[in-house]
Write a protein that holds these residues in place. Structure first.
Motif, PDB file in Angstrom:
ATOM      1  N   LEU A   1      -0.186   3.368 -27.100  1.00 51.65           N
ATOM      2  CA  LEU A   1       0.367   3.962 -25.883  1.00 51.65           C
ATOM      3  C   LEU A   1       1.754   3.406 -25.578  1.00 51.65           C
ATOM      4  O   LEU A   1       2.642   4.119 -25.129  1.00 51.65           O
ATOM      5  CB  LEU A   1      -0.560   3.662 -24.705  1.00 51.65           C
ATOM      6  N   ALA A   2       1.946   2.124 -25.837  1.00 51.55           N
ATOM      7  CA  ALA A   2       3.165   1.457 -25.392  1.00 51.55           C
ATOM      8  C   ALA A   2       4.296   1.509 -26.404  1.00 51.55           C
ATOM      9  O   ALA A   2       5.460   1.347 -26.040  1.00 51.55           O
ATOM     10  CB  ALA A   2       2.853  -0.003 -25.047  1.00 51.55           C
TER      11      ALA A   2
ATOM     12  N   GLY B   1      -0.994  12.337 -32.913  1.00 49.62           N
ATOM     13  CA  GLY B   1      -1.851  12.711 -31.795  1.00 49.62           C
ATOM     14  C   GLY B   1      -1.438  11.933 -30.556  1.00 49.62           C
ATOM     15  O   GLY B   1      -0.344  11.364 -30.511  1.00 49.62           O
ATOM     16  N   PHE B   2      -2.321  11.918 -29.567  1.00 50.24           N
ATOM     17  CA  PHE B   2      -1.963  11.338 -28.268  1.00 50.24           C
ATOM     18  C   PHE B   2      -2.914  10.219 -27.860  1.00 50.24           C
ATOM     19  O   PHE B   2      -4.126  10.396 -27.949  1.00 50.24           O
ATOM     20  CB  PHE B   2      -1.977  12.427 -27.189  1.00 50.24           C
ATOM     21  N   PRO B   3      -2.376   9.084 -27.403  1.00 47.10           N
ATOM     22  CA  PRO B   3      -3.237   8.005 -26.933  1.00 47.10           C
ATOM     23  C   PRO B   3      -3.682   8.199 -25.490  1.00 47.10           C
ATOM     24  O   PRO B   3      -4.305   7.319 -24.918  1.00 47.10           O
ATOM     25  CB  PRO B   3      -2.342   6.771 -27.061  1.00 47.10           C
TER      26      PRO B   3
ATOM     27  N   GLY C   1       4.186   9.663 -32.469  1.00 47.73           N
ATOM     28  CA  GLY C   1       4.676   8.304 -32.222  1.00 47.73           C
ATOM     29  C   GLY C   1       6.157   8.149 -32.518  1.00 47.73           C
ATOM     30  O   GLY C   1       6.864   7.364 -31.878  1.00 47.73           O
ATOM     31  N   GLU C   2       6.643   8.911 -33.505  1.00 51.59           N
ATOM     32  CA  GLU C   2       8.062   8.801 -33.853  1.00 51.59           C
ATOM     33  C   GLU C   2       8.923   9.478 -32.788  1.00 51.59           C
ATOM     34  O   GLU C   2      10.020   9.010 -32.459  1.00 51.59           O
ATOM     35  CB  GLU C   2       8.322   9.417 -35.236  1.00 51.59           C
TER      36      GLU C   2
ATOM     37  N   TRP D   1       4.567  10.383 -23.096  1.00 52.56           N
ATOM     38  CA  TRP D   1       3.536  11.153 -23.808  1.00 52.56           C
ATOM     39  C   TRP D   1       3.414  12.549 -23.211  1.00 52.56           C
ATOM     40  O   TRP D   1       3.170  13.517 -23.934  1.00 52.56           O
ATOM     41  CB  TRP D   1       2.202  10.399 -23.770  1.00 52.56           C
ATOM     42  N   ALA D   2       3.571  12.639 -21.898  1.00 50.21           N
ATOM     43  CA  ALA D   2       3.504  13.960 -21.253  1.00 50.21           C
ATOM     44  C   ALA D   2       4.622  14.852 -21.794  1.00 50.21           C
ATOM     45  O   ALA D   2       4.409  16.028 -22.112  1.00 50.21           O
ATOM     46  CB  ALA D   2       3.621  13.800 -19.739  1.00 50.21           C
ATOM     47  N   ILE D   3       5.819  14.284 -21.925  1.00 48.79           N
ATOM     48  CA  ILE D   3       6.954  15.049 -22.444  1.00 48.79           C
ATOM     49  C   ILE D   3       6.677  15.498 -23.878  1.00 48.79           C
ATOM     50  O   ILE D   3       6.935  16.649 -24.250  1.00 48.79           O
ATOM     51  CB  ILE D   3       8.254  14.206 -22.383  1.00 48.79           C
TER      52      ILE D   3
END
Ligand code: HEC
Length: 206
Positions: A83-84, A95-97, A152-153, A177-179
């Motif tokens: 996430l960070a 994918g998304f954390p 992530g990139e 992450w929302a963006i």
């Protein structure tokens, strides 16, 4: 008026003496090798320990203290590397954390519009207002390379910038992450395979 002359001479000599003792310490390129006379110490010397140095004060002999158990960084949960940082070890996150919800998407749209659209344009083709004012190297987010780029990139690109794009570290972690979720939606809007369209829309195509 010899008295006045002596007075000025006295002021001059006193001035030179004060400067010589307490004054200029030399510029960066002309430093004295000896420490100056300390008429005014100016907090030059402060009792402190340098990093990694020993100290007899603590039982374990180290000046640096370990974190108190349970300490977390101000900004993000330390145990949530993905996430960070957008990475797990030395790999990009795919994918998304965070859970991708309608709420996250709406937030992403709003944050994208505020932070990114000025350059990348509302639809991501790279035709934002900044382009008209000469920022001509803005990338289209619909390039195949960017569609295939791990989430992530992209996170890293927002956090650190890339090439001619500056960094946006002030955007909060969840908002990044929302963006990215919204960027994915924009990309999909231009490249969804026909057989993945809802039946109604596919019917319109034919
Ligand atoms: C001030 C203009 C500007 C803003 C604002 C901006 N970008 Fe960019 N962006 C660029 C430019 C210019 C490039 C091309 C960089 C390069 O290749 O030199 C780029 C490239 C990219 C890339 C591709 C990087 C790569 O690997 O080639 C991504 C992804 C991206 N931007 C996402 C975003 C997101 C998400 C935002 C909003 C948080 C954003 N950008 C805000 C100017 C901007």
């Amino acid at each position: 008026m010899p008295i006045l002359r002596f007075f000025f001479l006295g002021v001059f000599v006193a001035g030179v003496a004060v400067l010589a003792i307490a004054g200029l310490r030399g510029t960066q390129h002309h430093r004295f090798s000896q420490p100056p006379l300390e008429v005014f110490p100016d907090m030059d010397r402060q009792p402190k320990f340098k990093a990694q140095s020993p100290s007899p004060f603590f039982a374990d002999g180290r000046a640096g203290r370990a974190e108190i158990p349970g300490t977390v960084p101000v900004e993000y949960p330390a145990d949530h590397e993905a996430l960070a940082t957008g990475r797990i070890g030395d790999r990009w996150v795919t994918g998304f954390p965070v859970p991708v919800t309608a709420e996250l998407m709406a937030r992403g749209k709003e944050r994208y519009t505020i932070n990114c659209a000025i350059c990348h344009g509302d639809t991501g083709v790279g035709n934002g207002m900044a382009k008209q004012f000469g920022h001509t190297t803005v990338a289209s987010l619909h390039q195949e390379r960017l569609r295939e780029m791990p989430e992530g990139e992209i996170f890293h690109t927002i956090a650190k910038g890339r090439g001619n794009m500056g960094a946006y570290p002030h955007i909060k972690l969840e908002d990044r992450w929302a963006i990215i979720a919204y960027v994915r939606a924009l990309q999909m809007s231009q490249h969804v395979p026909a057989d993945e369209l809802p039946p109604k829309t596919r019917a319109k195509l034919q």
